[in-house]
Enzyme design. Structure first.
Site, short mmCIF file in Angstrom:
data_model
loop_
_atom_site.label_atom_id
_atom_site.label_comp_id
_atom_site.label_asym_id
_atom_site.label_seq_id
_atom_site.Cartn_x
_atom_site.Cartn_y
_atom_site.Cartn_z
N ASP A 301 0.87 -1.18 0.00
CA ASP A 301 0.00 0.00 0.00
C ASP A 301 0.90 1.23 0.00
OD1 ASP A 301 -2.21 1.83 0.48
OD2 ASP A 301 -3.33 0.15 1.28
N HIS A 335 1.45 2.21 -3.21
CA HIS A 335 0.38 2.99 -3.81
C HIS A 335 0.78 4.45 -3.99
CE1 HIS A 335 -3.03 -0.04 -2.68
NE2 HIS A 335 -2.10 -0.56 -3.43
#
Length: 556
Positions: A301, A335
């Site tokens: 992430d 991300h």
């Protein structure tokens, strides 16, 4: 542009940055600048050393060493502090609780392996995405400590795969077969693997563990395994050092300092699989006086993330993440390379980011929020950032995170500004080179609260699409070289004002250089830019007025 040209541009940019920064810092309080950075206090420890072996620990990968490791830490702290040594070997353990004045030192050939027995992790009151929540106890935790460290060059492995639900579309055929062979169960449609029935029940009831009034920890026992812990959680601690160690395979976020002051991460490696849900590398939440340097992140992430609480609860806490230096770091898969938000309701300010590399991350510099968050993110300084093979945007501002933006230009009724209205303002971003991204710069504010006062300068962006500015004010783009492949238009401005494009270079014969859209767009300037290289210099749409382009002193 050849390599020498890029180096020359960055050299000029460094000089320009110094001038811009000094002017910006005159309004800062305290007056931080690149020449006067925040000071982060470092912990110090006695040299007295206790080995976990002396407390009965065994490096056989089978013996559960939870009691031995925690006894060693407690004994060290009680004696006034020092070093707790984890020697070479594979050390199986449950949760480790740090204590003040203790440096947990993990040798190079040591692996601290956290058990996959969920029963070893009791439910505790914790914090999840900025909200008070029931969570399983973290593999490593510490609360209200001072002078605490994890050092060495060994590995702490959170056994995250045991906790994670598996989504079929994220795995290869071989990986999926291995996953379901590990036990657990699969959803009726065959798309999701669950490690336990409690995990399945938590997913099916969408129970995220929020401790609302009247709720107790016992109320979440039937979904306990769904409430994955963050791997390292340090709460309200002072003088913290994490150095040299690899933190990997976290059940949720990897490293989560909360309400800490004087925290240093140096030469840390945070590593999670791409498939790891909520597998952030570092989440600095409501922390002050922070140094993150020489670290590497390759995670599932966000890479390096700045947070400060969520919505009303975060605003009530009122503790921004502030006075942080983030330098000489590398982010691979993530991300976002450097991220602020979306839980930034307590604000963020005086964040200095420099000399970082983002390679293969979804986005580069990523700033995200939404209505309801509130909070002010301001005085953010980024320089000397190299990016390669960014999947989406190199520089990304979005105030519609996880919400639906308006369907068309000027289609949304403008809400009133309240304490729940977030703000992004006073960003200074310079010396950026990006080779490969879907878009160079994307900026989208709210009709009632634009992204404001952003200076972007001295950049080389080799991307598919160039620049898109929506609901933004006071945006300056100077010395930007664009190499784009989707050129209709190269730059786009929608319902924004006080926008300056100065010395923009681009390839010849693009169809449209600048698109101006929306009746609220005003005061757009194009300076020192050769507009004759485009087949059409400006295109207006959606009730935009030609008066919006107030001045064009383009040079041929």
């Amino acid at each position: 542009m050849n390599r020498l040209s890029v180096i020359g541009l960055l050299g000029i940019a460094s000089a320009l940055w110094a001038d811009v920064d000094v002017k910006a810092q005159k309004v800062s309080s305290p007056a931080y600048s690149w020449n006067h950075l925040p000071v982060v206090a470092q912990p110090a420890f006695k040299k007295d050393t206790l080995s976990i072996v002396a407390f009965g620990a065994k490096a056989d990968g089978v013996t559960l060493n939870t009691e031995s490791i925690n006894k060693a830490i407690a004994a060290c702290s009680k004696k006034g502090g020092g070093v707790v040594l984890v020697p070479e070997g594979l050390w199986l353990t449950g949760p480790i609780v740090l204590q003040s004045n203790v440096n947990l030192h993990v040798k190079r050939a040591a692996i601290i392996q956290f058990t996959d027995d969920f029963n070893q992790y009791p439910l505790v009151e914790g914090n999840y995405e900025g909200l008070r929540s029931a969570r399983n106890q973290s593999p490593v935790s510490g609360t209200n400590l001072e002078n605490v460290a994890i050092t060495g060059t060994g590995v702490l492995d959170g056994n995250g795969a045991a906790w994670h639900m598996g989504y079929r579309d994220r795995f290869t055929e071989a990986q999926w077969k291995k996953k379901i062979a590990a036990g657990g169960s699969v959803s009726e449609d065959g798309r999701i693997w669950f490690p336990s029935e409690k995990t399945r029940r938590g997913h099916e009831t969408k129970n995220n563990g929020i401790l609302k009034d009247g709720k107790t920890l016992a109320d979440f026992e039937d979904v306990k395994d769904y409430l994955r812990p963050n791997m390292v959680v340090l709460t309200n601690c002072k003088k913290v050092l994490l150095e040299g160690v690899t933190f990997q395979n976290s059940p949720a976020w990897c490293i989560h300092p909360l309400l800490c002051k004087d925290i240093t991460l140096r030469n840390v490696f945070a590593k999670n699989p791409e498939t790891a849900p909520n597998g952030d590398g570092l989440d600095l939440e409501s922390c002050a006086q922070v140094l993150v340097e020489g670290c590497t992140f390759d995670v599932g992430d966000d890479g390096i993330c700045i947070k400060s609480g969520r919505d009303e609860e975060g605003r009530k806490r009122g503790a921004p993440t502030e006075n942080a230096i983030i330098r000489n770091n590398i982010v691979y898969h993530a991300h976002g390379g450097l991220v602020i938000g979306s839980e930034m309701s307590g604000g963020a300010r005086n964040i200095f980011v420099e000399n970082c590399s983002f390679i293969g991350s979804d986005k580069g510099l990523r700033f995200k929020t939404a209505r309801g968050r509130g909070g002010v993110v301001e005085k953010i300084y980024c320089r000397n950032i190299s990016m390669r093979n960014i999947v989406e945007e190199a520089i990304f501002f979005d105030m519609y995170y996880f919400t639906r933006p308006p369907a068309g230009v000027s289609a949304e009724e403008v809400p009133a500004v309240t304490e729940a209205t977030p703000q992004f303002k006073d960003f200074y971003i310079s010396n950026i080179v990006c080779n490969g991204a879907s878009k160079g710069i994307f900026m989208r504010g709210l009709p009632e609260m634009h992204v404001k006062n952003v200076q972007l300068s001295n950049m080389v962006l080799k991307v598919k699409k160039g620049i898109e500015l929506i609901e933004s004010s006071g945006i300056s783009l100077q010395n930007i070289q664009l190499q784009t492949t989707l050129n209709n238009p190269v730059m786009y401005v929608e319902n924004s004002d006080a926008i300056t494009f100065d010395n923009i270079t681009y390839q010849s014969q693009v169809p449209v250089l600048l698109g101006i859209s929306g009746k609220r767009t005003a005061n757009v300037r194009v300076l020192n830019t050769d507009t004759t290289k485009a087949e059409k210099a400006v295109e207006y749409s959606h009730d935009a007025s030609e008066k919006a382009l107030l001045m064009n002193t383009a040079k041929k």
